[in-house]
Structure formats: C-alpha cells, structure tokens
Design a protein around this motif. Structure first.
Motif, PDB file in Angstrom:
ATOM      1  N   ASP A   1       5.186   9.783  -4.227  1.00  0.00           N
ATOM      2  CA  ASP A   1       4.772   8.479  -3.706  1.00  0.00           C
ATOM      3  C   ASP A   1       5.558   8.135  -2.453  1.00  0.00           C
ATOM      4  OD1 ASP A   1       2.877   7.900  -5.622  1.00  0.00           O
ATOM      5  OD2 ASP A   1       4.335   7.034  -6.987  1.00  0.00           O
ATOM      6  N   GLN A   2       4.879   7.446  -1.540  1.00  0.00           N
ATOM      7  CA  GLN A   2       5.523   7.004  -0.307  1.00  0.00           C
ATOM      8  C   GLN A   2       4.951   5.649   0.073  1.00  0.00           C
ATOM      9  OE1 GLN A   2       5.358   9.829   2.978  1.00  0.00           O
ATOM     10  NE2 GLN A   2       5.003   8.147   4.416  1.00  0.00           N
TER      11      GLN A   2
ATOM     12  N   VAL B   1       0.850  -1.187   0.000  1.00  0.00           N
ATOM     13  CA  VAL B   1       0.000   0.000   0.000  1.00  0.00           C
ATOM     14  C   VAL B   1       0.885   1.235   0.000  1.00  0.00           C
ATOM     15  CG1 VAL B   1      -1.677   1.317   1.338  1.00  0.00           C
ATOM     16  CG2 VAL B   1      -1.948  -1.152   1.099  1.00  0.00           C
ATOM     17  N   TRP B   2       0.502   2.203  -0.816  1.00  0.00           N
ATOM     18  CA  TRP B   2       1.274   3.421  -0.997  1.00  0.00           C
ATOM     19  C   TRP B   2       0.412   4.645  -0.727  1.00  0.00           C
ATOM     20  CZ3 TRP B   2       6.351   3.866  -3.387  1.00  0.00           C
ATOM     21  CH2 TRP B   2       6.970   2.632  -3.620  1.00  0.00           C
ATOM     22  N   LEU B   3       1.076   5.713  -0.339  1.00  0.00           N
ATOM     23  CA  LEU B   3       0.464   7.025  -0.251  1.00  0.00           C
ATOM     24  C   LEU B   3       0.964   7.870  -1.406  1.00  0.00           C
ATOM     25  CD1 LEU B   3       0.959   7.724   3.566  1.00  0.00           C
ATOM     26  CD2 LEU B   3      -1.194   7.150   2.442  1.00  0.00           C
ATOM     27  N   ARG B   4       0.066   8.675  -1.972  1.00  0.00           N
ATOM     28  CA  ARG B   4       0.465   9.595  -3.043  1.00  0.00           C
ATOM     29  C   ARG B   4      -0.012  10.987  -2.663  1.00  0.00           C
ATOM     30  NH1 ARG B   4      -1.746  11.228  -8.079  1.00  0.00           N
ATOM     31  NH2 ARG B   4      -3.559   9.860  -7.814  1.00  0.00           N
ATOM     32  N   ALA B   5       0.919  11.929  -2.577  1.00  0.00           N
ATOM     33  CA  ALA B   5       0.598  13.286  -2.163  1.00  0.00           C
ATOM     34  C   ALA B   5      -0.157  14.011  -3.271  1.00  0.00           C
ATOM     35  CB  ALA B   5       1.868  14.055  -1.811  1.00  0.00           C
ATOM     36  N   THR B   6      -1.234  14.702  -2.905  1.00  0.00           N
ATOM     37  CA  THR B   6      -1.990  15.446  -3.902  1.00  0.00           C
ATOM     38  C   THR B   6      -1.273  16.736  -4.304  1.00  0.00           C
ATOM     39  OG1 THR B   6      -3.250  16.518  -2.136  1.00  0.00           O
ATOM     40  CG2 THR B   6      -4.184  14.528  -3.095  1.00  0.00           C
TER      41      THR B   6
END
Length: 763
Positions: free
Chosen positions: A198-199, A188-193
């Motif tokens: 990506d993190q 699972v990844w986070l993507r900054a708006t």
C-alpha cells in the motif's frame, strides 16, 4: 381433479388431453410459481451473452437448456456457428481427472471461461476449478491461489468516502495493471498488484474534507475513469462536506445497537462542494481543475482522451437547467467548454433513458455526438472538437433513447429510438451517417429491440420481443441484414400454466387530450362473467417507464402477473410526467409533483371499467415502491372515493424530506417554490385517508429514508387514521434475496384480505 402444486401442474400438462389451465387449479401455487423471478425462471433461451474475440467480429457464448449446457463459437464473417467444445471428450477428460461420474448432460460445470490465447477452457465442476486444453482435451485442476495471492490480483470492495447514494465501490485498476486505486481513512491509496504493498497518494484528507475516487452521483458519459492512458496520473475528487446533513441508519440486530451516519442533502439543504484534481502518482504533484466559480454544482469525471492531452468532466447546475461538458488541460487545470445544454425546465432526470449517452466522443476525427432535447425531442447532433455544431443528424417528432455505437471508419452512428406513432414505446435500432445521410431503421417487428454491437462495429446482436412474442436473439450485419437466429425462447413451461399475455390499452389522460399507454393483467382462467377486484401497480416518477412493451419477464412484470392469478385485474399505466414520450409529455411534472399522476390513474380506471364490466370498481387497490410508494399514499388521500386499499413500499411522504438531486430538477428549490412543495406533501393530506393503508419500509434505506414512513405514521396518528406497518430490519430500498419471499407475501396477504378476490381456493 385439484392440482396441489405447480410442479404437478407442469408435469401433468404434457400428458393431459385437457389443458391444465382449463381445470380447477391451485391459484396460490400458481402465484408462487410466478412471483419474484418466477416468470423469468420459466423461460429458457431467447438471449445470448456474447464474449467477443480478438478479431472484433467473432464471439462465443454458453447456452443452457434444462440440465444440458453447450458452448458455441460464432463467426459472423462466414455466418458459421460451431461447437466451441466437444462435450463428449470434455466429459470423458473430467471424469478421468475427478474420478467420478458427472451430473447433467452436455457441457458440464458452471462459469465457463474461454481463453483464446492458449485455447483453454476454465470452469467449475461440482466445486472443483478445472482447466482444459481444447487442443488435446487434457484436464487439470486449476492452481489454488493463497488468500494473499487472490487479494493481490483482485480489486477490493471498499467503502467510499462519500456515501450519499452508493456507499461501496470497487478499486480502480490502472491501465498497465500495476496498481489498484482505492480509498481508506478519507484518503486515496495505491495498492501494488505485484506484492500488495500500500502507498498513500494523499495524506491530508479528513472526515469533513475528504479525498475520493468516486463521485456521489453518476453524470458521466465517457466512462474511461480516473487513470490517464499511460497510468502515471489520476483524477481525484476533493469534497467538502462541512455543514452538510446526515441521515442515521440504526442497526438494530447487532448485540448492541449501532448508528451509522450517511451524508445526505435533502431538498433545499447544503450540498457537498467538490473539486477535481489531477495527481501524478510518481511524485504526488497536484493540479486543480478549474470547474468554475459556482461550487453549488454536480461534477462527474468522464475520463481522459486516448492521447492523455485532456481530461473530460460534466458539470450540471443544482436545478439541472444547465449542463456543460468541460475539457481540461491536465498540466494547468485550464478548462474550455466542449458542449453546453440548457433547458427552461430540466435536462432529463438522473437515470432516465439516454442520460448516459448525452455526449459520445469520436477520438479519431476529434469530434463528438451529443443528444439534445432542444426542440422538444431527443436527437443527435455532430460537433467538432472546438464545440462548434457541424450538423444535425436526426430529426422528427419522436425521441432518440440511446446512442449504442459509432463506426468512425465506416461513418455510421447506431442508436435506439421510438419512431412508431402507433406504438410510441416500441424501441427500434437505427443508423445514420455522420454526413447526415442514410437514415434507416434496422429492426422490424413490434415490441422492444435491444442491440449489442461487435467491437468492429460490423455486426450486432438484436434481442427482441413483444407482449405476445417471446424473446429471440438474432445476429445481423451492421446494415440490418439478418444472418441467423441464435436463440429462441422456450416458454412451454409458462404455457403449461395457461399463460395469457397482458392486454395493452390506450386511454386519455385526465385532460381528455393526452394519450396514455398501459396494460391489463388477467387471471389465466379469466371469465368475463365474473367480477374481479382491481389493483393498480404504479410508479409515476419521471425516471422510468413501468409498463412493459416487450415480453413480460422482469421482477415488476412477475409481481403483476402473479397477483392476477389470485383473482385480481392488475392495471399499469404510465401517466403524464414520465419519460420516453418527448419533452412536453415529461414536463407535466415540472413544478407539479403530486398533481397529475393520480387523476390520470383515476381517468384510466373509469375508461377501462366503462367497457369491462368484470372490473369491480367497489374493490380497488393500489401499490408501488419508491415513487410508487409515494403515489400509493397520494392515491389514498387524493382519490379516496376510488382507492380503498393501498400498499406503499419504501415511500417518500414529503418532498422536503427527500434527496435534493431527485426533487430539485423537477421542482426547483423549496424556498423558490414553497406552495408547490406544500401541495405535494402527503403529510398535509393525511386527514383525507379513508381506506386501509399498509406501509412497508426497510430500516437501512438510503434512497427513501425510513424517516419518511415514520413521519407519515405520525401524520396519520395525529389525524386519527388507522394504518398497518411492516418494518424490515436492515433492508435498503427493496428486498434482498433472503427477504423477498416475506416481502412479496406481505403484499399478497394485505391485498387478498381487504379486496377479497372471489376464488374457490385462497388461504
């Protein structure tokens, strides 16, 4: 005079003294005008899609009438409907901006979006994105975003890590709008708006032990999602698929054939084992939620409480006889049981009416409302936050079909149900007080009522229709008072074709006791002096009701209406084992798959034909999709003396070869109920086939896999029985927009060829 096109028929209808349907008509053209989305395309109005405004009462909506479009603002408090936009001023502003005349009339463009904050309207006009200030009617082109800007601000369609039933899902935005939560490479990844950065939130996922945002099956009732209210924590799935079976999807149309494997648990097989984890996005800290020692269960996240103090999830045992709603402490993972439902047979079927409303949270009073079928009928029960029953809210020998809204401040629960014993499928809106008093039906008139409540819970829109009455959208106060009718359907284009509504009927099931409800579709130019072949359109699965009880306009209705115009009598009836008629009616399916549906169809036909000599019982066909495909084959092998022609679309052939979640709740595990599984197998009955059978299947079907049809074909070959086969490459569990014409034409050709309707003109 012979009309050669339906367009000519519609155009001539207004000027001819004799109705067009009373003349000699082109039945094939009429069929093509009605099939697919045809019936719906011939109906204008009758529905309203509200966009609610900030006060929770007012809303606006666009309305189309031919090439004229309007946008209206409605204030239920004053009961006023006014034009949201001055169409003349708007057209002049856009003409000046774009330097060209605009097509159509009224409000130009498509996809209007109104911003209440700055009083602007954004819409597309002949390919241009335009923004209009409604205070000054100054128009400007919308800023063109770069691909990177659009990508940063828009959730992506991503491939999930657990693609049993829904292989694709959107990223989930955080409550504060800073992040998108998605999946990549089994993690699972986070993507900054803000910048698209990506993190990785997890980094230890593998193909066999993967992290995911979405579960394999939707059991949820709250729907608040993965994110905590403050946007700092998320709930994720960790799923172990080691040893779980797969189904291959062979992509034939690529330059080199490719095989894609999807995780799939068939009846009795090993299912994925899932856990739920709370992960802090700030430091990666993980807390496993204690879902109990039994891992052979289905888990689904329901969401967080508004204050973030607890996480809610649903746990259902494998054969759906026990359901628990659990509340977890996100810091420790400790669980408590909020609600439990048990049944001797099964707790509803996935997708059945009311499934998504089994528990509704009341956050202000820290209570919840549960729908339970504990006395044989779905009814409402009020509980406190410790899981103690406060009181029962509804009662009677009729089912609640869904909970629509709760007004905690006013003390009312609004829901739908079937309380009319004469018309057991008619859907009405009701309310009852949280104190158990004040029960009232809010809607009148036969048919089906569908309501949408304002955010304030003070008003609702009621869209209703019956088999004979076209849709009407009305605005009501929450106590049921009619404020105004907003839209009435215009069916003049249907009338120009000679529209006749289907005929409802009631018969006895094969047990000679149970009432069944159905409809008959006839040609618009029907004559009782003629003989018509009969076609049964069926489904028969425990998930849905197929027979229409509102104005027919859906895809299934259109197919039946259209086929009737080719010279068929089309019959649809909902047999024992289907939903919305109470627990006893649906429990006929339990342990008895394949036993009662076809006898009920045969009993229906015999009773109808006894009083309708125009039904030619020497020419009877049957067709259906999915469980309708299974039951089509079943009809051909179980009642060959009745059914001569069948079209089985995306069928299941053998229960052992189908998805566990769709079978086990109704049949138990195969090892525990082997004789019933064997009896339900169509493969074992292939030798009883006598008529003409066409099988249709898509090669990329993940619901009823292509292997089902191949096994049925093999069984027919071994039995020495002829068959016809239509294979649709890359089609899933039904036709897409590019294949629908061929799909429908294949059904039509087969039924016409082998049932030979006696019309003057058929190709």
């Amino acid at each position: 005079m012979r009309l050669t096109s339906i367009a000519a028929a519609i155009g001539a209808a207004a000027s001819l003294a004799t109705p067009v349907w009373a003349q000699q008509v082109d039945h094939d053209a009429r069929y093509r005008a009605l099939v697919g989305r045809g019936v719906a395309s011939l109906i204008r109005g009758g529905t309203v899609a509200p966009r609610w405004l900030r006060d929770g009462n007012a809303f606006w909506y666009p309305e189309s009438a031919g090439d004229s479009v309007a946008a209206w603002r409605v204030d239920p408090v004053t009961n006023a409907r006014t034009a949201l936009v001055d169409a003349g001023r708007l057209r002049r502003a856009l003409t000046q901006l774009l330097g060209r005349d605009l097509s159509g009339r009224g409000l130009p463009g498509i996809n209007p979006r109104f911003s209440e904050a700055d009083r602007t309207l954004q819409l597309q006009v002949d390919g241009d994105d335009v923004v209009v200030d409604l205070a000054t009617y100054q128009a400007r082109r919308a800023p063109v975003l770069s691909p990177a800007e659009r990508d940063r601000s828009t959730p992506r369609l991503v491939r999930t890590g657990f693609p049993q039933t829904a292989p694709d899902a959107y990223e989930v935005p955080s409550p504060d709008g800073r992040w998108f939560l998605g999946e990549r490479d089994h993690n699972v990844w986070l993507r900054a708006t803000a910048d698209g950065r990506d993190q990785a939130l997890t980094n230890d996922g593998t193909a066999e032990q993967l992290w995911s945002v979405h579960s394999d099956i939707s059991l949820g009732t709250f729907g608040d999602g993965n994110w905590s209210p403050d946007g700092n924590r998320v709930v994720l799935y960790r799923t172990d698929v080691r040893g779980v079976g797969t189904v291959p999807l062979l992509h034939w149309l690529k330059p080199t054939e490719e095989v894609e494997y999807r995780t799939a648990t068939k009846a009795g097989g090993l299912k994925p084992q899932a856990d739920l984890w709370v992960v802090d996005i700030r430091n990666g800290q993980r807390t496993r939620l204690d879902t109990g020692p039994d891992r052979d269960v289905y888990l689904s996240l329901n969401g967080w409480l508004p204050d973030g103090s607890e996480v809610l999830a649903t746990r259902v045992n494998r054969i759906f006889q026990r359901l628990d709603v659990l509340a977890f402490d996100p810091a420790t993972g400790k669980a408590r049981t909020l609600f439990q439902e048990t049944q001797r047979t099964f707790i509803k079927g996935i997708g059945a009416p009311g499934w998504g409303d089994l528990v509704t949270l009341l956050p202000k009073s820290r209570r919840f409302v549960a729908i339970s079928e504990r006395d044989g009928w779905d009814h409402l029960y009020l509980y406190d936050w410790q899981g103690r029953l406060i009181r029962r809210l509804t009662t009677g020998r009729w089912p609640v079909t869904g909970l629509l809204a709760v007004d905690e401040d006013g003390g009312w629960v609004y829901f739908t149900g079937h309380d009319d014993p004469v018309h057991p499928y008619d859907t009405h809106l009701y309310r009852v007080g949280l104190d158990g008093l004040g029960f009232k039906r809010l809607t009148d008139g036969p048919g089906r009522h569908a309501a949408e409540f304002s955010p304030s819970r003070k008003f609702y829109l009621d869209t209703h229709s019956s088999l004979t009455e076209p849709p009407v959208a009305e605005l009501h106060a929450a106590d049921g008072r009619l404020l105004q009718a907003l839209s009435r359907a215009d069916v003049s284009r249907l009338d120009a074709l000679g529209w006749k509504p289907p005929e409802p009927f009631r018969v006895k099931a094969a047990d000679d006791t149970t009432d069944l409800e159905g409809v008959i579709y006839k040609p618009f130019d029907f004559s009782p002096a003629r003989k018509y072949p009969v076609v049964v359109y069926l489904y028969g699965g425990p998930q849905l009701v197929l027979t229409p009880h509102g104005f027919p306009s859906g895809y299934d209705d259109a197919r039946s209406i259209a086929l009737a115009q080719l010279g068929f009598i089309v019959v649809t009836v909902d047999p024992r084992g289907t939903p919305e008629r109470g627990k006893a009616f649906q429990d006929w399916v339990y342990g008895n798959w394949g036993r009662y549906v076809i006898p009920d169809q045969v009993a229906t036909l015999r009773q109808l034909a006894a009083t309708r000599p125009f039904m030619d019982m020497t020419r009877v066909g049957v067709f259906g999709l999915s469980w309708g495909g299974y039951h089509t084959i079943r009809a051909m092998v179980q009642a060959p003396e009745t059914f001569q022609v069948g079209v089985a679309i995306a069928p299941v052939a053998d229960l052992d070869d189908h998805m566990a979640v769709a079978i086990e709740p109704y049949m138990g595990l195969p090892a525990q109920n082997r004789p019933a599984y064997d009896y339900a197998s169509n493969l074992r009955m292939a030798g009883k086939m006598q008529g003409r059978l066409m099988l249709m299947h898509g090669t990329s079907d993940v619901n009823a896999t292509f292997s089902a049809t191949m096994k049925m074909v093999n069984a027919l070959i071994e039995a020495g029985k002829p068959y016809d086969l239509v294979v649709v490459p890359e089609m899933n569990h039904g036709p897409g927009p590019t294949r629908i014409r061929y799909f429908e034409d294949a059904i039509r050709r087969y039924l016409v060829e082998h049932l030979r309707p006696d019309l003057d003109k058929l190709p």
